[in-house]
Write an enzyme that holds these catalytic residues in place. Structure first.
Site, PDB file in Angstrom:
ATOM      1  N   LYS A 120      66.033 118.670  79.240  1.00 12.08           N
ATOM      2  CA  LYS A 120      65.952 117.225  78.986  1.00 12.08           C
ATOM      3  C   LYS A 120      66.483 116.867  77.604  1.00 12.08           C
ATOM      4  O   LYS A 120      67.267 115.927  77.447  1.00 12.08           O
ATOM      5  CB  LYS A 120      64.495 116.753  79.133  1.00 12.08           C
ATOM      6  CG  LYS A 120      63.885 116.976  80.506  1.00 12.08           C
ATOM      7  CD  LYS A 120      62.496 116.396  80.611  1.00 12.08           C
ATOM      8  CE  LYS A 120      61.505 117.074  79.683  1.00 12.08           C
ATOM      9  NZ  LYS A 120      61.264 118.485  80.038  1.00 12.08           N
ATOM     10  N   HIS A 174      55.320 113.219  79.574  1.00  8.13           N
ATOM     11  CA  HIS A 174      56.169 114.273  79.007  1.00  8.13           C
ATOM     12  C   HIS A 174      57.583 114.072  79.543  1.00  8.13           C
ATOM     13  O   HIS A 174      57.908 114.455  80.666  1.00  8.13           O
ATOM     14  CB  HIS A 174      55.633 115.645  79.394  1.00  8.13           C
ATOM     15  CG  HIS A 174      56.531 116.772  78.983  1.00  8.13           C
ATOM     16  ND1 HIS A 174      56.837 117.039  77.667  1.00  8.13           N
ATOM     17  CD2 HIS A 174      57.202 117.689  79.721  1.00  8.13           C
ATOM     18  CE1 HIS A 174      57.656 118.075  77.606  1.00  8.13           C
ATOM     19  NE2 HIS A 174      57.889 118.482  78.853  1.00  8.13           N
ATOM     20  N   ASP A 190      60.372 114.203  74.103  1.00  9.15           N
ATOM     21  CA  ASP A 190      59.216 115.042  74.431  1.00  9.15           C
ATOM     22  C   ASP A 190      58.037 114.234  74.970  1.00  9.15           C
ATOM     23  O   ASP A 190      57.571 114.487  76.078  1.00  9.15           O
ATOM     24  CB  ASP A 190      58.774 115.866  73.227  1.00  9.15           C
ATOM     25  CG  ASP A 190      57.830 116.988  73.638  1.00  9.15           C
ATOM     26  OD1 ASP A 190      58.038 117.552  74.725  1.00  9.15           O
ATOM     27  OD2 ASP A 190      56.901 117.279  72.881  1.00  9.15           O
ATOM     28  N   ARG A 241      73.227 112.897  99.642  1.00  6.28           N
ATOM     29  CA  ARG A 241      74.667 112.879  99.349  1.00  6.28           C
ATOM     30  C   ARG A 241      75.295 111.518  99.597  1.00  6.28           C
ATOM     31  O   ARG A 241      76.473 111.323  99.304  1.00  6.28           O
ATOM     32  CB  ARG A 241      75.386 113.931 100.200  1.00  6.28           C
ATOM     33  CG  ARG A 241      74.874 115.350  99.970  1.00  6.28           C
ATOM     34  CD  ARG A 241      75.620 116.358 100.816  1.00  6.28           C
ATOM     35  NE  ARG A 241      77.030 116.382 100.496  1.00  6.28           N
ATOM     36  CZ  ARG A 241      77.921 117.188 101.102  1.00  6.28           C
ATOM     37  NH1 ARG A 241      77.501 118.019 102.049  1.00  6.28           N
ATOM     38  NH2 ARG A 241      79.188 117.160 100.778  1.00  6.28           N
TER      39      ARG A 241
END
Length: 340
Positions: A162, A141, A180, A247
């Site tokens: 998404k 998915h 999807d 980071r």
């Protein structure tokens, strides 16, 4: 789902110029491996290490031997050969078999096929087809977009954005592969190929509030792609203030798909972040990494060199402490006293 000889003929009989000659009762036999076999020694009765589970390709050398055996009426070795549960036999160069071979194929229900292509051409075409057809497959998915030539698999919980992110990437000139549900295949050579799992929804995007969008009709042929090699995974997740995100980029994360490790980037989502631009930069950054350029590692190496160089420098020498000047004694440094 099993892949049978009948399925094989339905898909490639016209391309490979295949014709069934005998053994039609065995068309439901299953093809389980992508490798092919040339049964030279097995036709003579030597069955040690015989790979009977493969499709058997009969070339000119095997043709000549079978004709010689049939003329001598010595068919025992051929009968033993057909006792194995062979998926099918393919005769190349358009060779027409003798009646004895057709009778054995019908008796043992082994599909006997004829092909007009040369042996080398048939082996190359058939091997490529079977490798793709029988390779391990999984459905995920997610959304697959081709960004700067790299297949970017965007994953995350339902409703996180998404499809909206893929739509923004399409507007920026990139190509949609699947939305999807993505079907992923593991091809030989450590390659993961993604394509739409649902052919009906191919080249379509479902966006909450707008419905289903036909990307091909709306943005044109340049906005779609049938398949792409997956080279990086972007995992979207809601921003968690209690979680510390990377980071610097020194740590490498990966996701295992069908036994292969794929680089993964965890992308926190919150209002104000332009995810499309971040995914574009991630794709370019991954391309640099694939070429051996890692910005974070280069910066860390340079920083370590600077710190090492400063730590190896000799400490500054201290000057000897100067004694404080003594006060002049009486009579010293003054003009002599003169009486008037």
């Amino acid at each position: 789902m099993p892949f049978t000889v009948q399925d094989f003929l339905r898909e490639r009989s016209s391309d490979l110029q295949l014709e069934i000659l005998a053994g039609s009762a065995g068309l439901e036999r299953e093809i389980t491996v992508s490798e092919l076999n040339r049964p030279g020694l097995a036709l003579g009765g030597f069955f040690d290490s015989f790979r009977w589970e493969r499709i058997q390709v009969i070339g000119r050398g095997e043709h000549a031997y079978i004709d010689q055996v049939a003329l001598k009426r010595d068919l025992d070795s051929l009968k033993n050969f057909f006792d194995f549960k062979i998926p099918c036999l393919i005769l190349t160069h358009g060779w027409r078999p003798r009646p004895e071979l057709i009778a054995l194929a019908d008796k043992h229900r082994v599909p006997l096929l004829s092909c007009t292509l040369p042996t080398a051409t048939l082996v190359a075409e058939l091997s490529s087809f079977l490798e793709e057809k029988l390779s391990p497959t999984i459905t995920l998915h997610s959304v697959l977009v081709d960004v700067y030539g790299l297949g970017v698999l965007i994953s995350g919980d339902s409703g996180i954005g998404k499809s909206e992110c893929a739509l923004e990437l399409i507007k920026r000139g990139h190509m949609l592969v699947a939305d999807d549900v993505v079907q992923i295949q593991h091809l030989p050579g450590g390659i993961l190929i993604g394509r739409p799992a649902n052919q009906i929804m191919q080249h379509h995007i479902e966006v909450r509030g707008l419905g289903i969008i036909d990307v091909k009709e709306l943005f044109g042929m340049s906005a779609i792609l049938n398949s792409s090699r997956i080279e990086v995974v972007i995992q979207l997740e809601m921003w968690d203030n209690a979680k510390e995100y990377d980071r610097v980029g020194i740590e490498d994360h990966s996701l295992e798909i069908l036994g292969l490790r794929v680089p993964r980037i965890i992308m926190p989502v919150r209002p104000g972040r332009n995810l499309a631009i971040l995914i574009e930069v991630s794709a370019l950054h991954q391309r640099l990494k694939a070429r051996g350029v890692n910005t974070a590692m280069e910066m860390e190496k340079n920083l370590i060199q600077v710190l090492t160089r400063e730590g190896a420098a000799p400490p500054p020498q201290k000057r000897p402490a100067q004694e404080p000047p003594r006060p002049p004694r009486q009579g010293h440094g003054r003009p002599p006293y003169r009486r008037r």
